[in-house]
Design a protein around this motif. Structure first.
Motif, short mmCIF file in Angstrom:
data_model
loop_
_atom_site.label_atom_id
_atom_site.label_comp_id
_atom_site.label_asym_id
_atom_site.label_seq_id
_atom_site.Cartn_x
_atom_site.Cartn_y
_atom_site.Cartn_z
N GLY A 84 8.15 -36.61 23.13
CA GLY A 84 8.78 -35.57 22.96
C GLY A 84 8.12 -34.72 24.35
N GLU A 85 6.57 -35.30 24.70
CA GLU A 85 6.20 -34.80 26.12
C GLU A 85 6.26 -35.22 26.95
N MET A 86 6.36 -35.40 27.56
CA MET A 86 6.09 -36.21 29.08
C MET A 86 4.76 -35.70 30.03
N LYS A 87 3.55 -34.99 29.90
CA LYS A 87 2.77 -34.47 30.79
C LYS A 87 2.97 -35.70 32.69
N GLY A 88 2.92 -36.60 31.98
CA GLY A 88 2.88 -37.67 33.26
C GLY A 88 3.80 -37.49 34.16
N GLN A 89 5.03 -36.36 34.05
CA GLN A 89 6.40 -36.64 35.17
C GLN A 89 5.64 -36.21 35.91
N ALA A 90 6.03 -36.59 37.05
CA ALA A 90 6.27 -36.90 38.97
C ALA A 90 4.79 -35.92 39.43
N LYS A 91 3.48 -37.48 37.82
CA LYS A 91 1.69 -36.65 38.02
C LYS A 91 1.44 -37.42 40.05
N ASP A 92 0.91 -36.77 40.65
CA ASP A 92 0.45 -37.16 42.37
C ASP A 92 1.92 -37.91 42.91
N GLY A 152 17.65 -31.07 31.89
CA GLY A 152 16.78 -30.98 32.61
C GLY A 152 16.25 -32.35 33.56
N MET A 153 16.34 -32.81 32.27
CA MET A 153 15.87 -34.33 32.81
C MET A 153 16.46 -35.58 32.28
N GLY A 154 17.55 -35.23 31.80
CA GLY A 154 18.52 -36.26 31.36
C GLY A 154 18.08 -37.40 30.63
N THR A 155 18.34 -38.90 30.19
CA THR A 155 18.27 -39.34 29.55
C THR A 155 17.18 -40.04 30.46
N PHE A 156 16.06 -40.58 29.27
CA PHE A 156 14.75 -41.65 29.85
C PHE A 156 14.48 -42.54 28.65
N VAL A 157 13.60 -43.28 28.67
CA VAL A 157 12.74 -44.34 27.99
C VAL A 157 11.99 -44.07 27.58
N THR A 158 11.72 -44.53 25.81
CA THR A 158 10.68 -44.10 24.97
C THR A 158 10.44 -45.17 24.57
N ASP A 159 8.98 -45.64 23.84
CA ASP A 159 8.83 -46.60 22.62
C ASP A 159 8.90 -46.64 21.22
N ASP A 160 8.61 -47.22 20.70
CA ASP A 160 9.39 -47.33 18.92
C ASP A 160 9.25 -45.42 18.64
N LYS A 161 7.72 -45.46 19.20
CA LYS A 161 7.48 -44.72 18.76
C LYS A 161 7.12 -42.43 19.07
N GLY A 162 8.55 -42.71 20.14
CA GLY A 162 9.58 -41.91 20.61
C GLY A 162 8.38 -41.29 21.77
N MET A 163 7.96 -42.16 23.17
CA MET A 163 6.27 -41.91 23.16
C MET A 163 7.42 -41.59 24.77
N THR A 164 6.66 -41.15 25.61
CA THR A 164 7.09 -41.63 27.18
C THR A 164 7.34 -42.80 27.58
N LEU A 165 7.87 -43.28 28.75
CA LEU A 165 7.48 -44.77 29.28
C LEU A 165 7.83 -44.07 30.15
N TYR A 166 6.93 -44.49 31.66
CA TYR A 166 6.56 -44.50 33.13
C TYR A 166 6.66 -45.26 33.93
N LEU A 185 12.63 -50.27 22.40
CA LEU A 185 12.57 -49.73 24.27
C LEU A 185 13.61 -48.53 23.27
N MET A 186 13.37 -47.82 22.96
CA MET A 186 15.08 -46.41 23.03
C MET A 186 15.04 -45.19 24.08
N THR A 187 16.06 -44.26 24.12
CA THR A 187 16.31 -43.17 25.07
C THR A 187 16.37 -41.73 24.46
N GLU A 188 15.63 -41.05 24.76
CA GLU A 188 15.71 -39.51 24.18
C GLU A 188 16.42 -39.41 25.89
N GLU A 189 17.28 -37.68 25.30
CA GLU A 189 17.91 -36.92 26.20
C GLU A 189 16.88 -35.95 26.37
N MET A 190 16.43 -35.13 27.76
CA MET A 190 15.94 -33.89 27.33
C MET A 190 16.77 -33.18 28.42
#
Length: 197
Positions: free
Chosen positions: A156-164, A72-86, A65-70
């Protein structure tokens, strides 16, 4: 006479080589046929391009588990490939329980718990797992089961953010990441994302 022996010996050698080649190739072709049949009978992955570790049931794995910062979004968690976790708002954190099963788990791929998951920028004590109804172990953060969204095709994609209004990128503390009201620098990245207005 000597010449005949040489010719016979050479012919025997060629025959032996041909027999060995035939035996070897028939074995190879059957094993490659078996492998091809197994590959063609395997279910197609529902994972996005580049996910690699997701299997046909729509489940993903990670070793870290790693962290990424964007902006307007602050810091969020990604997997070992940099994919956003929800995290899913319908899940339970205490005790941990995943409510995303069936078709839900094909779109929102549960991140399966490995024997050892390292944390970088995330408190290791917050990392855990929960037994899913299908018998698999899902990775949790602060008790919240973790997922990958199949709509995220690259890092770096976060297309699921706030989905539904139920799915949110997860912060290192296990909370939901939320866009700040003064976010402007990443508006182009967020435009067109499901659940974004």
């Amino acid at each position: 006479m000597i010449r005949q022996r040489v010719v016979l010996a050479a012919a025997a050698g060629v025959t032996s080589a041909l027999l060995l080649t035939a035996c070897g190739s028939s074995g190879d072709s059957s094993s490659s046929t078996d492998a091809g049949a197994a590959a063609s009978s395997a279910p197609a992955s529902s994972a996005p391009a580049g996910s690699g570790d997701a299997d046909g049931m729509g489940m993903a794995t990670t070793s870290m588990l790693m962290t990424e910062e964007m902006e307007g979004m602050g810091t969020f968690v990604t997997d070992d490939k940099g994919m956003t976790l929800y995290r899913y708002e319908m899940d339970q954190a205490s005790p941990s329980k995943s409510m995303c099963t069936g078709d839900c788990a094909k779109t929102w791929m549960p991140v399966m718990a490995q024997d050892s998951v390292k944390a970088m920028g995330v408190e290791q004590s917050l990392v855990g797992s929960v037994d899913r109804s299908d018998g698999m172990k899902q990775l949790t953060l602060a008790g919240r089961p973790l997922y990958r969204y199949m709509g995220d095709a690259k890092t770096g994609e976060m297309k699921g953010q706030a989905k539904d209004s139920k799915w949110y990128a997860v912060t290192p503390a296990g909370e939901k990441a939320a866009m700040s009201s003064d976010s402007s620098g990443s508006s182009d990245d967020m435009e067109g994302m499901p659940g974004m207005s």
